[in-house]
Design an enzyme around this catalytic site. Structure first.
Site, PDB file in Angstrom:
ATOM      1  N   VAL A  40     -10.863  -5.808   5.079  1.00 49.36           N
ATOM      2  CA  VAL A  40     -10.943  -4.597   5.896  1.00 49.36           C
ATOM      3  C   VAL A  40     -11.357  -3.385   5.066  1.00 49.36           C
ATOM      4  O   VAL A  40     -12.388  -2.769   5.310  1.00 49.36           O
ATOM      5  CB  VAL A  40      -9.596  -4.342   6.605  1.00 49.36           C
ATOM      6  CG1 VAL A  40      -9.651  -3.061   7.414  1.00 49.36           C
ATOM      7  CG2 VAL A  40      -9.238  -5.521   7.514  1.00 49.36           C
ATOM      8  N   GLN A  41     -10.551  -3.030   4.066  1.00 51.76           N
ATOM      9  CA  GLN A  41     -10.855  -1.868   3.235  1.00 51.76           C
ATOM     10  C   GLN A  41     -11.724  -2.216   2.025  1.00 51.76           C
ATOM     11  O   GLN A  41     -12.453  -1.374   1.512  1.00 51.76           O
ATOM     12  CB  GLN A  41      -9.561  -1.219   2.738  1.00 51.76           C
ATOM     13  CG  GLN A  41      -8.879  -0.310   3.739  1.00 51.76           C
ATOM     14  CD  GLN A  41      -9.612   1.006   3.930  1.00 51.76           C
ATOM     15  OE1 GLN A  41     -10.361   1.461   3.068  1.00 51.76           O
ATOM     16  NE2 GLN A  41      -9.382   1.639   5.077  1.00 51.76           N
ATOM     17  N   ALA A 101       0.710  -9.108   4.465  1.00 50.63           N
ATOM     18  CA  ALA A 101       1.274 -10.452   4.334  1.00 50.63           C
ATOM     19  C   ALA A 101       0.677 -11.181   3.135  1.00 50.63           C
ATOM     20  O   ALA A 101       1.396 -11.855   2.378  1.00 50.63           O
ATOM     21  CB  ALA A 101       1.041 -11.250   5.614  1.00 50.63           C
ATOM     22  N   GLN A 103      -0.531  -9.799   0.454  1.00 51.85           N
ATOM     23  CA  GLN A 103      -0.024  -9.175  -0.770  1.00 51.85           C
ATOM     24  C   GLN A 103       1.292  -9.804  -1.205  1.00 51.85           C
ATOM     25  O   GLN A 103       1.529  -9.996  -2.399  1.00 51.85           O
ATOM     26  CB  GLN A 103       0.160  -7.671  -0.559  1.00 51.85           C
ATOM     27  CG  GLN A 103      -1.126  -6.875  -0.543  1.00 51.85           C
ATOM     28  CD  GLN A 103      -0.894  -5.378  -0.451  1.00 51.85           C
ATOM     29  OE1 GLN A 103       0.222  -4.905  -0.654  1.00 51.85           O
ATOM     30  NE2 GLN A 103      -1.938  -4.638  -0.144  1.00 51.85           N
ATOM     31  N   HIS A 124      -2.064   1.601   1.119  1.00 54.32           N
ATOM     32  CA  HIS A 124      -1.018   1.550   2.146  1.00 54.32           C
ATOM     33  C   HIS A 124       0.321   1.489   1.406  1.00 54.32           C
ATOM     34  O   HIS A 124       0.442   0.791   0.396  1.00 54.32           O
ATOM     35  CB  HIS A 124      -1.237   0.301   2.989  1.00 54.32           C
ATOM     36  CG  HIS A 124      -0.439   0.230   4.253  1.00 54.32           C
ATOM     37  ND1 HIS A 124       0.094   1.339   4.879  1.00 54.32           N
ATOM     38  CD2 HIS A 124      -0.085  -0.831   5.020  1.00 54.32           C
ATOM     39  CE1 HIS A 124       0.722   0.959   5.973  1.00 54.32           C
ATOM     40  NE2 HIS A 124       0.641  -0.357   6.076  1.00 54.32           N
ATOM     41  N   GLY A 153     -12.272   0.766   6.763  1.00 55.11           N
ATOM     42  CA  GLY A 153     -13.237   0.623   5.675  1.00 55.11           C
ATOM     43  C   GLY A 153     -14.662   0.765   6.168  1.00 55.11           C
ATOM     44  O   GLY A 153     -15.537   1.285   5.453  1.00 55.11           O
ATOM     45  N   GLU A 212      -0.688   3.814  14.126  1.00 52.89           N
ATOM     46  CA  GLU A 212      -1.368   2.603  14.593  1.00 52.89           C
ATOM     47  C   GLU A 212      -0.788   2.113  15.913  1.00 52.89           C
ATOM     48  O   GLU A 212      -1.516   1.693  16.814  1.00 52.89           O
ATOM     49  CB  GLU A 212      -1.237   1.502  13.541  1.00 52.89           C
ATOM     50  CG  GLU A 212      -2.051   1.749  12.293  1.00 52.89           C
ATOM     51  CD  GLU A 212      -1.706   0.794  11.173  1.00 52.89           C
ATOM     52  OE1 GLU A 212      -2.435   0.772  10.174  1.00 52.89           O
ATOM     53  OE2 GLU A 212      -0.689   0.079  11.279  1.00 52.89           O
ATOM     54  N   GLU A 244     -14.617   7.319  33.800  1.00 53.52           N
ATOM     55  CA  GLU A 244     -13.652   8.410  33.858  1.00 53.52           C
ATOM     56  C   GLU A 244     -12.438   8.179  32.948  1.00 53.52           C
ATOM     57  O   GLU A 244     -11.708   9.119  32.631  1.00 53.52           O
ATOM     58  CB  GLU A 244     -13.169   8.623  35.295  1.00 53.52           C
ATOM     59  CG  GLU A 244     -14.245   9.134  36.237  1.00 53.52           C
ATOM     60  CD  GLU A 244     -14.822  10.474  35.828  1.00 53.52           C
ATOM     61  OE1 GLU A 244     -14.103  11.274  35.188  1.00 53.52           O
ATOM     62  OE2 GLU A 244     -16.009  10.728  36.116  1.00 53.52           O
TER      63      GLU A 244
END
Length: 373
Positions: A40-41, A101, A103, A124, A153, A212, A244
């Site tokens: 992701v990052q 998780a 990590q 984070h 990212g 989030e 709308e």
């Protein structure tokens, strides 16, 4: 470090004017920045650092999709792309950008390569703040800090390529070398931050998890779904209900808020819209305030962390995730959105047809039958 006034409260902020890229390059000139994880990052941060002249390598499992992606992005196996453990050995700054998780699972391997003087970098505060649940306790002789871009990212990379910067927070958990501040700010600038505001690990993760689950993702999807459901139940078509509920918000109003704030957006809407918004916003605030208090208390108590660790560590996590995402993707709300997005002018392919009477004049037509004669 500049002190800026945020609504009457002074905060410490580091800008690119006072800490330019040239200074970041000088601070990091003898460092090898190992980006662990390319999901992701990882891509945005690694590519931005590389383009900014930082010596960055990527550590990723060989023959994985992320390994292949890193190769497509120009990282070279054996030169700037390595197996995770080899990258950990080579890196003097370890950018630990795996999922929370993951990590936890990899931590024993990472810890044995954190030799004195190295730095452990997060984006984070999860692993450190909830150390009783994660087991992530760094050795005392390494620097530990974070830079948390306020966006994905993908957004970080996109804004970098546009010559812009995504604002980020930074925090220092442990300064073993006396150089943690310069190292973290240099990295913040190198990854593409527009400016960096000061926080700590606990505040970063509490605000992040609340955001989030709240206005950034959870609450906004819930509000979208509720309003869309009401409009459909009252006889409005899917396209009208989506326009709308979502399209006007994301394509017209939110850019105005981003540009100059909510009051400026109100001032640039019709008087009828202004009146309605001013009459109703406090009702929505009062209705949702108890939910946000419940959410924050759950984050602070570690309940949200426990849920994330439990669910995201299961072997069938990806399959369960896909089921839940499929429910969103296949809902009428987002199927209607898919069609609406396809009709945006920028998503139409222009075809130019010269008028036979005068080639200086051209008639613009779009590939969609809605726009053609």
């Amino acid at each position: 470090m500049a002190k800026l006034n945020f609504g009457g409260v002074e905060e410490n902020v580091v800008t690119r004017e006072e800490f330019p890229l040239s200074k970041a390059q000088e601070v990091l000139k003898n460092e090898t920045v190992a980006v662990i994880g390319y999901g992701v990052q990882g891509p945005g941060q690694a590519l931005n650092q590389r383009d900014n002249g930082i010596n960055v390598i990527v550590g990723q499992r060989k023959n994985s999709k992320s390994w292949d992606k890193a190769i497509k992005d120009g990282f070279i196996p054996g030169e700037s792309l390595f197996d995770i453990e080899e990258a950990l050995q080579k890196g003097t700054i370890i950018c630990y950008l795996l999922s929370d998780a993951a990590q936890i699972q990899l931590w024993p391997t990472v810890k044995k390569h954190l030799t004195p003087g190295k730095a452990l970098y997060f984006s984070h505060g999860f692993g450190i703040t909830y150390k009783e649940q994660t087991g992530i306790v760094p050795p005392a002789d390494v620097d530990v800090f974070l830079v948390a871009p306020k966006g994905s990212g993908t957004s970080l990379r996109r804004m970098f390529l546009q010559g812009r910067g995504l604002n980020s927070s930074y925090a220092i958990f442990q300064d073993a070398t006396g150089k943690a501040f310069e190292r973290v700010i240099a990295l913040g600038i190198a990854v593409g931050s527009g400016y960096l505001f000061e926080t700590n690990f606990k505040k970063e993760v509490y605000s992040d998890l609340t955001g989030e689950r709240g206005t950034l993702m959870g609450a906004i999807q819930g509000i979208f779904a509720a309003q869309y459901e009401v409009l459909r139940a009252k006889g409005h078509t899917p396209s009208e209900a989506f326009n709308e509920t979502v399209e006007e918000l994301t394509q017209s109003l939110m850019p105005l808020v981003a540009e100059n704030g909510m009051d400026w957006m109100y001032a640039n809407c019709s008087t009828t819209a202004q009146r309605g918004a001013l009459d109703w916003w406090k009702k929505f605030r009062d209705a949702t305030l108890p939910v946000f208090n419940e959410l924050y208390d759950s984050v602070a108590a570690g309940k949200e962390a426990a849920k994330s660790i439990e669910s995201n560590s299961k072997s069938d996590y990806r399959e369960k995730l896909e089921e839940e995402l499929k429910e969103l993707r296949e809902s009428e709300l987002w199927q209607a959105g898919k069609t609406v997005r396809s009709l945006r002018p920028e998503n139409q392919e222009p075809v130019f047809h010269p008028e036979p009477s005068d080639k200086r004049f051209q008639k613009l037509k779009f590939s969609s039958p809605l726009y053609n004669d």
